[in-house]
Write a protein that holds these residues in place. Structure first.
Motif, PDB file in Angstrom:
ATOM      1  N   ILE A  36       0.837  -1.198   0.000  1.00 23.19           N
ATOM      2  CA  ILE A  36       0.000   0.000   0.000  1.00 23.19           C
ATOM      3  C   ILE A  36       0.873   1.249   0.000  1.00 23.19           C
ATOM      4  O   ILE A  36       0.573   2.241  -0.674  1.00 23.19           O
ATOM      5  CB  ILE A  36      -0.951  -0.009   1.211  1.00 23.19           C
ATOM      6  N   GLY A  37       1.966   1.209   0.736  1.00 24.21           N
ATOM      7  CA  GLY A  37       2.880   2.350   0.762  1.00 24.21           C
ATOM      8  C   GLY A  37       3.436   2.662  -0.614  1.00 24.21           C
ATOM      9  O   GLY A  37       3.600   3.832  -0.976  1.00 24.21           O
ATOM     10  N   ALA A  38       3.726   1.630  -1.399  1.00 23.40           N
ATOM     11  CA  ALA A  38       4.249   1.848  -2.754  1.00 23.40           C
ATOM     12  C   ALA A  38       3.231   2.581  -3.621  1.00 23.40           C
ATOM     13  O   ALA A  38       3.592   3.443  -4.425  1.00 23.40           O
ATOM     14  CB  ALA A  38       4.622   0.508  -3.384  1.00 23.40           C
ATOM     15  N   LEU A 122       0.165  -7.275 -12.080  1.00 22.57           N
ATOM     16  CA  LEU A 122       0.071  -6.036 -11.306  1.00 22.57           C
ATOM     17  C   LEU A 122       0.060  -4.815 -12.217  1.00 22.57           C
ATOM     18  O   LEU A 122      -0.638  -3.829 -11.946  1.00 22.57           O
ATOM     19  CB  LEU A 122       1.220  -5.952 -10.301  1.00 22.57           C
ATOM     20  N   LEU A 123       0.810  -4.870 -13.297  1.00 24.84           N
ATOM     21  CA  LEU A 123       0.813  -3.750 -14.249  1.00 24.84           C
ATOM     22  C   LEU A 123      -0.534  -3.592 -14.942  1.00 24.84           C
ATOM     23  O   LEU A 123      -0.846  -2.511 -15.449  1.00 24.84           O
ATOM     24  CB  LEU A 123       1.916  -3.937 -15.291  1.00 24.84           C
ATOM     25  N   SER A 124      -1.324  -4.657 -14.947  1.00 24.53           N
ATOM     26  CA  SER A 124      -2.639  -4.577 -15.584  1.00 24.53           C
ATOM     27  C   SER A 124      -3.660  -3.859 -14.706  1.00 24.53           C
ATOM     28  O   SER A 124      -4.747  -3.500 -15.173  1.00 24.53           O
ATOM     29  CB  SER A 124      -3.156  -5.977 -15.924  1.00 24.53           C
ATOM     30  N   ILE A 125      -3.332  -3.635 -13.435  1.00 24.59           N
ATOM     31  CA  ILE A 125      -4.231  -2.907 -12.541  1.00 24.59           C
ATOM     32  C   ILE A 125      -4.151  -1.422 -12.873  1.00 24.59           C
ATOM     33  O   ILE A 125      -3.064  -0.841 -12.906  1.00 24.59           O
ATOM     34  CB  ILE A 125      -3.855  -3.139 -11.063  1.00 24.59           C
ATOM     35  N   LEU A 128      -1.356   1.496 -11.771  1.00 26.80           N
ATOM     36  CA  LEU A 128      -0.095   0.983 -11.235  1.00 26.80           C
ATOM     37  C   LEU A 128       0.943   0.935 -12.349  1.00 26.80           C
ATOM     38  O   LEU A 128       0.825   0.156 -13.286  1.00 26.80           O
ATOM     39  CB  LEU A 128      -0.272  -0.407 -10.626  1.00 26.80           C
ATOM     40  N   GLY A 129       1.951   1.786 -12.238  1.00 31.13           N
ATOM     41  CA  GLY A 129       3.009   1.839 -13.231  1.00 31.13           C
ATOM     42  C   GLY A 129       4.189   0.970 -12.848  1.00 31.13           C
ATOM     43  O   GLY A 129       4.178   0.277 -11.828  1.00 31.13           O
ATOM     44  N   LYS A 130       5.214   1.021 -13.671  1.00 26.26           N
ATOM     45  CA  LYS A 130       6.364   0.133 -13.487  1.00 26.26           C
ATOM     46  C   LYS A 130       7.094   0.375 -12.167  1.00 26.26           C
ATOM     47  O   LYS A 130       7.480  -0.586 -11.481  1.00 26.26           O
ATOM     48  CB  LYS A 130       7.325   0.289 -14.667  1.00 26.26           C
ATOM     49  N   GLU A 131       7.315   1.629 -11.806  1.00 25.29           N
ATOM     50  CA  GLU A 131       8.039   1.902 -10.563  1.00 25.29           C
ATOM     51  C   GLU A 131       7.258   1.396  -9.348  1.00 25.29           C
ATOM     52  O   GLU A 131       7.828   0.795  -8.434  1.00 25.29           O
ATOM     53  CB  GLU A 131       8.310   3.404 -10.426  1.00 25.29           C
ATOM     54  N   THR A 132       5.946   1.620  -9.347  1.00 22.52           N
ATOM     55  CA  THR A 132       5.113   1.157  -8.237  1.00 22.52           C
ATOM     56  C   THR A 132       5.111  -0.359  -8.151  1.00 22.52           C
ATOM     57  O   THR A 132       5.319  -0.943  -7.076  1.00 22.52           O
ATOM     58  CB  THR A 132       3.669   1.659  -8.411  1.00 22.52           C
ATOM     59  N   VAL A 133       4.892  -1.008  -9.279  1.00 18.14           N
ATOM     60  CA  VAL A 133       4.843  -2.474  -9.299  1.00 18.14           C
ATOM     61  C   VAL A 133       6.189  -3.070  -8.914  1.00 18.14           C
ATOM     62  O   VAL A 133       6.266  -4.021  -8.113  1.00 18.14           O
ATOM     63  CB  VAL A 133       4.394  -2.983 -10.678  1.00 18.14           C
ATOM     64  N   PRO A 144      14.121 -10.127  -6.996  1.00 21.69           N
ATOM     65  CA  PRO A 144      15.303  -9.363  -7.404  1.00 21.69           C
ATOM     66  C   PRO A 144      15.032  -8.504  -8.642  1.00 21.69           C
ATOM     67  O   PRO A 144      15.482  -8.777  -9.743  1.00 21.69           O
ATOM     68  CB  PRO A 144      16.338 -10.455  -7.689  1.00 21.69           C
ATOM     69  N   ILE A 145      14.257  -7.442  -8.424  1.00 23.39           N
ATOM     70  CA  ILE A 145      13.907  -6.478  -9.471  1.00 23.39           C
ATOM     71  C   ILE A 145      14.517  -5.134  -9.077  1.00 23.39           C
ATOM     72  O   ILE A 145      14.285  -4.654  -7.964  1.00 23.39           O
ATOM     73  CB  ILE A 145      12.381  -6.321  -9.600  1.00 23.39           C
ATOM     74  N   PHE A 146      15.288  -4.527  -9.974  1.00 24.46           N
ATOM     75  CA  PHE A 146      15.907  -3.245  -9.654  1.00 24.46           C
ATOM     76  C   PHE A 146      14.915  -2.124  -9.951  1.00 24.46           C
ATOM     77  O   PHE A 146      14.447  -1.985 -11.083  1.00 24.46           O
ATOM     78  CB  PHE A 146      17.191  -3.026 -10.443  1.00 24.46           C
ATOM     79  N   VAL A 147      14.587  -1.331  -8.950  1.00 26.90           N
ATOM     80  CA  VAL A 147      13.660  -0.218  -9.102  1.00 26.90           C
ATOM     81  C   VAL A 147      14.446   1.023  -9.519  1.00 26.90           C
ATOM     82  O   VAL A 147      15.458   1.362  -8.895  1.00 26.90           O
ATOM     83  CB  VAL A 147      12.909   0.069  -7.786  1.00 26.90           C
ATOM     84  N   VAL A 148      13.990   1.688 -10.570  1.00 28.12           N
ATOM     85  CA  VAL A 148      14.626   2.927 -11.017  1.00 28.12           C
ATOM     86  C   VAL A 148      13.595   4.050 -11.029  1.00 28.12           C
ATOM     87  O   VAL A 148      12.392   3.809 -10.972  1.00 28.12           O
ATOM     88  CB  VAL A 148      15.262   2.766 -12.411  1.00 28.12           C
ATOM     89  N   ASP A 149      14.084   5.272 -11.096  1.00 30.10           N
ATOM     90  CA  ASP A 149      13.184   6.425 -11.056  1.00 30.10           C
ATOM     91  C   ASP A 149      13.869   7.641 -11.665  1.00 30.10           C
ATOM     92  O   ASP A 149      14.936   7.519 -12.268  1.00 30.10           O
ATOM     93  CB  ASP A 149      12.743   6.702  -9.615  1.00 30.10           C
TER      94      ASP A 149
END
Length: 235
Positions: A36-38, A122-125, A128-133, A144-149
């Motif tokens: 939820i925080g994401a 999750l991206l289909s919701i 919800l974009g890539k960074e959030t997912v 092990p997914i690297f989050v970028v922004d």
């Protein structure tokens, strides 16, 4: 994986952690709180998102079953500090509905799902974009997914490691193709990037205070000494 890039990226991480210490992300007590925080952290500081999370908790609403069944107006009223609260209320409720219906509101069951399939679901919701997912996958599901922004783009383009207009996918591939999959490393590396972007590598950067400048004598920030492009083979 290109060995020199892997070494350089690890050296950058080491410099950041040495300067700032471990960031201890994600600041949540449960996996669902991290999820939820994401969502609530979209386009707002974590400080504001955390206030909204606390409001949900204080109201007894930080519960997937309750959020899935709640009226969006009720959720929106509690998450005002997160900004765009009407939109986010819809996203929170829809995510909670999927979490309950498809994963039994069980973080272990969700984390057990195949990473690519879970990411696509999750991206289909809506909303919800890539960074959030990817934040949900990394910080709540230990994938092990690297989050970028935007901070990643700003910092690493200034040092000539990424193009100034690098897409999310290009940035993510840059890290994931040059670092071994490591949840703990990916967790704190992203947090270090956010800290650097917030406090030093701002729109008007404080280059003299940047720990990355100490990593390699030929690596200079474009805002200061003129960046070299490691991807072009410059040394």
């Amino acid at each position: 994986m290109m060995a020199h890039l892997a070494d350089d990226l690890l050296a950058i991480y080491g410099a950041l952690r040495g300067a700032f210490g471990h960031q201890h992300w994600w600041p949540a007590e449960t996996a669902f709180e991290a999820m939820i925080g994401a969502i609530l952290a979209q386009n707002v500081s974590w400080k504001n998102a955390a206030k909204a999370v606390r409001n949900l908790e204080d109201a007894g609403m930080l519960d997937p079953e309750l959020l899935a069944a709640a009226d969006t107006a009720e959720i929106a009223r509690l998450i005002v500090p997160s900004r765009f609260y009407n939109q986010k209320a819809e996203r929170v409720r829809e995510f909670a509905r999927v979490y309950v219906a498809e994963f039994g509101a069980d973080p272990v069951a969700m984390a057990a799902a195949e990473t690519g399939a879970l990411r696509r679901r999750l991206l289909s919701i809506k909303g919800l974009g890539k960074e959030t997912v990817d934040s949900i996958l990394l910080y709540a599901c230990s994938k092990p997914i690297f989050v970028v922004d935007a901070y990643t783009r700003r910092i690493f383009s200034r040092y000539g490691l990424l193009p100034a207009g690098a897409s999310y996918d290009l940035m993510q591939r840059f890290f994931m193709e040059n670092l071994a999959p490591d949840v703990e490393l990916f967790n704190d590396y992203h947090a270090q990037i956010v800290f650097l972007g917030n406090n030093i590598c701002k729109k008007s950067p404080l280059c003299a205070r940047c720990p990355i400048q100490e990593v390699h004598e030929s690596l200079w920030c474009a805002e200061g000494m003129g960046a070299k492009d490691w991807n072009s083979g410059g040394d």
